[in-house]
Scaffold this motif. Structure first.
Motif, PDB file in Angstrom:
ATOM      1  N   UNK A 523      93.832  59.574 -12.193  1.00  0.00           N
ATOM      2  CA  UNK A 523      94.106  59.224 -10.802  1.00  0.00           C
ATOM      3  C   UNK A 523      93.899  60.428  -9.901  1.00  0.00           C
ATOM      4  N   UNK A 524      93.157  60.221  -8.826  1.00  0.00           N
ATOM      5  CA  UNK A 524      92.928  61.269  -7.844  1.00  0.00           C
ATOM      6  C   UNK A 524      91.868  60.820  -6.865  1.00  0.00           C
ATOM      7  N   UNK A 525      91.718  61.572  -5.787  1.00  0.00           N
ATOM      8  CA  UNK A 525      90.813  61.161  -4.731  1.00  0.00           C
ATOM      9  C   UNK A 525      89.652  62.104  -4.538  1.00  0.00           C
ATOM     10  N   UNK A 526      88.841  61.788  -3.530  1.00  0.00           N
ATOM     11  CA  UNK A 526      87.735  62.635  -3.117  1.00  0.00           C
ATOM     12  C   UNK A 526      87.875  62.899  -1.617  1.00  0.00           C
ATOM     13  N   UNK A 527      86.939  63.652  -1.080  1.00  0.00           N
ATOM     14  CA  UNK A 527      86.978  64.037   0.337  1.00  0.00           C
ATOM     15  C   UNK A 527      88.345  64.666   0.660  1.00  0.00           C
ATOM     16  N   UNK A 528      88.962  64.273   1.768  1.00  0.00           N
ATOM     17  CA  UNK A 528      90.223  64.905   2.169  1.00  0.00           C
ATOM     18  C   UNK A 528      91.447  64.291   1.476  1.00  0.00           C
ATOM     19  N   UNK A 529      91.192  63.464   0.485  1.00  0.00           N
ATOM     20  CA  UNK A 529      92.299  62.917  -0.311  1.00  0.00           C
ATOM     21  C   UNK A 529      92.614  63.796  -1.510  1.00  0.00           C
ATOM     22  N   UNK A 530      91.933  64.920  -1.632  1.00  0.00           N
ATOM     23  CA  UNK A 530      92.284  65.878  -2.675  1.00  0.00           C
ATOM     24  C   UNK A 530      91.252  65.990  -3.769  1.00  0.00           C
ATOM     25  N   UNK A 531      91.645  66.661  -4.860  1.00  0.00           N
ATOM     26  CA  UNK A 531      90.747  66.877  -5.989  1.00  0.00           C
ATOM     27  C   UNK A 531      91.565  67.048  -7.263  1.00  0.00           C
ATOM     28  N   UNK A 532      90.890  66.851  -8.381  1.00  0.00           N
ATOM     29  CA  UNK A 532      91.573  66.897  -9.670  1.00  0.00           C
ATOM     30  C   UNK A 532      92.181  65.542  -9.999  1.00  0.00           C
ATOM     31  N   UNK A 533      92.611  65.394 -11.251  1.00  0.00           N
ATOM     32  CA  UNK A 533      93.135  64.126 -11.725  1.00  0.00           C
ATOM     33  C   UNK A 533      94.448  64.334 -12.491  1.00  0.00           C
ATOM     34  N   UNK A 534      95.351  63.370 -12.307  1.00  0.00           N
ATOM     35  CA  UNK A 534      96.469  63.258 -13.245  1.00  0.00           C
ATOM     36  C   UNK A 534      96.552  61.806 -13.695  1.00  0.00           C
TER      37      UNK A 534
END
Length: 609
Positions: A523-534
């Protein structure tokens, strides 16, 4: 044509064959695959008797705070955090903020405990998770009440958004965690000759002391999720909770530490830190922290990442979203879909990072859904369901500090042509005038020129947007700076699947909402929603050092054959021309695709270059 009896028989038979039989088979399969873990005596859960705090009990009468603007700040006491119930204004106590010296002490204790814990067996780690799981299942109501008291949400919201997803994470890791963390066998070198001699694998070893800086909107799950993943991977963890939910976070960490103690596992593996922003940089730049998972806003993330960079501490950053639901014109049951959208919008008073922020409809669906929502949204009931006997649909927001912003977004949209159907302003509850309530809001005819289209709302606002066609709907969905999650609803799966491929986001649900999170996918986002996954396998391996190991193949080891530097390449180089010939032949033998070239190169190697 069937008569009524035949029709009922057909329905019953279809249900039995299509639902009951597959369900029984699935349950049997799951039982067989997990029974060894579930019922292994060595992994059986421990019993725990842990009373809940009085504040979470039914009919609790706490002191109400009557300050004009309730806040976690205490006048004349800058180092004290005031906790209170956002639904009723009742005090939950005051807590001294964690000092920098205390942070040092917590990190040191966690580091010492982790050196022992990293050697623990997966069997013991599963026993820990089984024990947490058993207590949560047996005490769902109590845990929900604690989460509700500190966040203002309803028990149903706590059950679905806090308890269910935590139980899913526990059980998924019990069933799959060890497999995800086993050494990963790799193909080894592609060089024909070297590949015949070497094996490669990646081993996953705990990082050490990891941290999670978590938001207040899900005080139980946002805290428990990182703790579960950290402990199963052999790490210790320092959780920095929000100042808004210190009271509940204290109890939840006490719960975990009590289970640790019961299992004779060092309690110091889990620590809780809470402080105001002025001391947060000290925590995030601490040399004793080996990894940071941050869940919060984009504005705060800038500070966290900049601070962490001082120690080159790796970060996973999960920020806000502007998640859309694309509704095609061939949706079979818009009434059923409206229920999904209502839940995705108004659960936890809209304070969800993957909540539905924009409903983008094709023309035929748009008008029908506006009619449905016009009727349904106005019927939502607001209050505190752990205090009231009445039926409650939506609880309070955790704070009133965004009320002005919510009203500005709505007023801007209306001034540019949107229509406000319901809500749009704070609500003063007759029984709880100090509570932070905002009316469930429906606003339609929103377009991309309006601030509410682009900015995260994070509140109970259902925003309707009309798209001209599928291309326009995709364009609208991708038109913000965020890229966390999306949903697509339509009867034609292939069309929905193609749309999902074209959406700029880290997660997409087809004909469902946000189930990518429950499914333990990364789970994780792209652009201004962040980076990386958990979450999922990536969430576990991301808390580990991926150590690359190369070794001679077992047969060579058994025969006592070890690789060595060929004589032409040994220092000091005796014959540069011969050495070059050997290396070039080695490259050709290993990588040339022409059979005769390979044979020629092997022959040259046999002669020593």
């Amino acid at each position: 044509m069937f008569n009524e009896a035949e029709w009922q028989y057909q329905i019953s038979a279809t249900f039995f064959i299509g639902v009951i039989v597959p369900t029984l088979f699935y349950c049997y399969k799951r039982y067989v695959s997990t029974s060894a873990n579930r019922y292994n005596k060595l992994e059986a859960p421990v019993k725990l008797n842990l009373p809940i705090p009085d504040e979470a009990k039914a009919h609790w009468k706490g002191k109400r705070l009557y300050a004009p603007n309730l806040s976690v700040r205490v006048v004349d006491e800058p180092n004290v955090i005031q906790c209170y119930c956002p639904a009723t204004g009742q005090s939950l106590g005051a807590f001294p903020a964690t000092t920098r010296d205390e942070m040092d002490e917590q990190i040191e204790k966690a580091s010492i405990a982790q050196k022992e814990w990293k050697q623990s067996s997966f069997s013991l780690r599963r026993k820990l998770l089984h024990s947490l799981n058993r207590y949560i299942i047996d005490h769902q109501d109590e845990i929900a009440r604690i989460a509700c008291r500190d966040s203002g949400k309803t028990r149903l919201d706590a059950s679905m958004g806090e308890i269910m997803v935590t139980l899913e994470k526990l059980n998924w890791i019990v069933a799959n965690g060890e497999k995800a963390l086993r050494p990963s066998q790799r193909p080894g070198p592609s060089n024909l000759l070297i590949g015949m001699m070497k094996n490669g694998e990646v081993r996953y070893e705990p990082l050490g002391v990891v941290s999670a800086i978590v938001s207040w909107n899900y005080p139980f799950h946002n805290l428990m999720g990182p703790i579960i993943a950290a402990l199963f991977t052999g790490n210790a963890i320092i959780v920095k909770c929000s100042e808004q939910v210190v009271w509940s976070s204290q109890w939840f960490v006490h719960f975990v530490r009590t289970v640790l103690k019961q299992l004779s596992i060092p309690e110091d593996l889990v620590q809780l830190c809470y402080c105001f922003p002025e001391d947060a940089d000290y925590f995030t730049s601490h040399p004793g922290i080996d990894h940071i998972t941050f869940i919060g806003s984009k504005q705060v993330a800038h500070h966290v990442v900049a601070s962490a960079s001082k120690q080159l501490t790796p970060c996973v950053v999960e920020l806000g979203g502007k998640d859309s639901v694309i509704v095609l014109d061939d949706v079979k049951d818009l009434n059923a879909l409206s229920s999904v959208i209502m839940r995705g919008t108004f659960q936890s008073a809209g304070q969800n990072c993957i909540g539905i922020e924009r409903v983008i409809c094709l023309p035929q669906s748009y008008g029908k859904l506006v009619e449905i929502f016009t009727e349904r949204v106005g019927k939502l009931r607001i209050g505190s369901d752990i205090d009231q006997l009445d039926e409650i649909d939506m609880g309070a927001m955790v704070s009133n500090n965004r009320f002005d912003k919510l009203q500005q977004l709505i007023e801007d949209a209306v001034s540019k042509g949107a229509k406000l159907i319901h809500g749009g302003k704070p609500y003063q509850h007759p029984n709880y005038p100090q509570g932070h309530y905002f009316e469930p809001t429906l606003i339609v005819d929103v377009d991309e020129t309006m601030d509410i289209f682009n900015e995260e709302v994070f509140g109970p606002v259902l925003t309707m947007i009309k798209a001209e066609d599928v291309e326009h709907a995709i364009e609208l969905s991708n038109a913000t700076e965020y890229g966390l999650g999306n949903s697509v609803f339509g009867r034609n799966f292939n069309e929905c699947n193609e749309i999902a491929n074209r959406l700029d986001s880290g997660n997409v649900a087809i004909n469902d909402f946000a189930t990518f999170y429950v499914a333990q996918l990364p789970f994780g986002g792209i652009k201004k929603s962040g980076y990386g996954k958990f979450g999922g396998e990536e969430g576990l391996t991301g808390l580990c050092v991926a150590k690359s190991i190369v070794m001679d193949k077992p047969l060579l080891r058994m025969l006592g054959i070890a690789t060595a530097i060929p004589p032409p390449l040994d220092y000091p180089i005796k014959n540069d021309k011969k050495a070059w010939g050997f290396v070039s032949a080695l490259n050709s033998a290993g990588y040339d695709n022409r059979f005769w070239k390979v044979l020629k190169s092997i022959k040259k190697l046999a002669k020593g270059g």
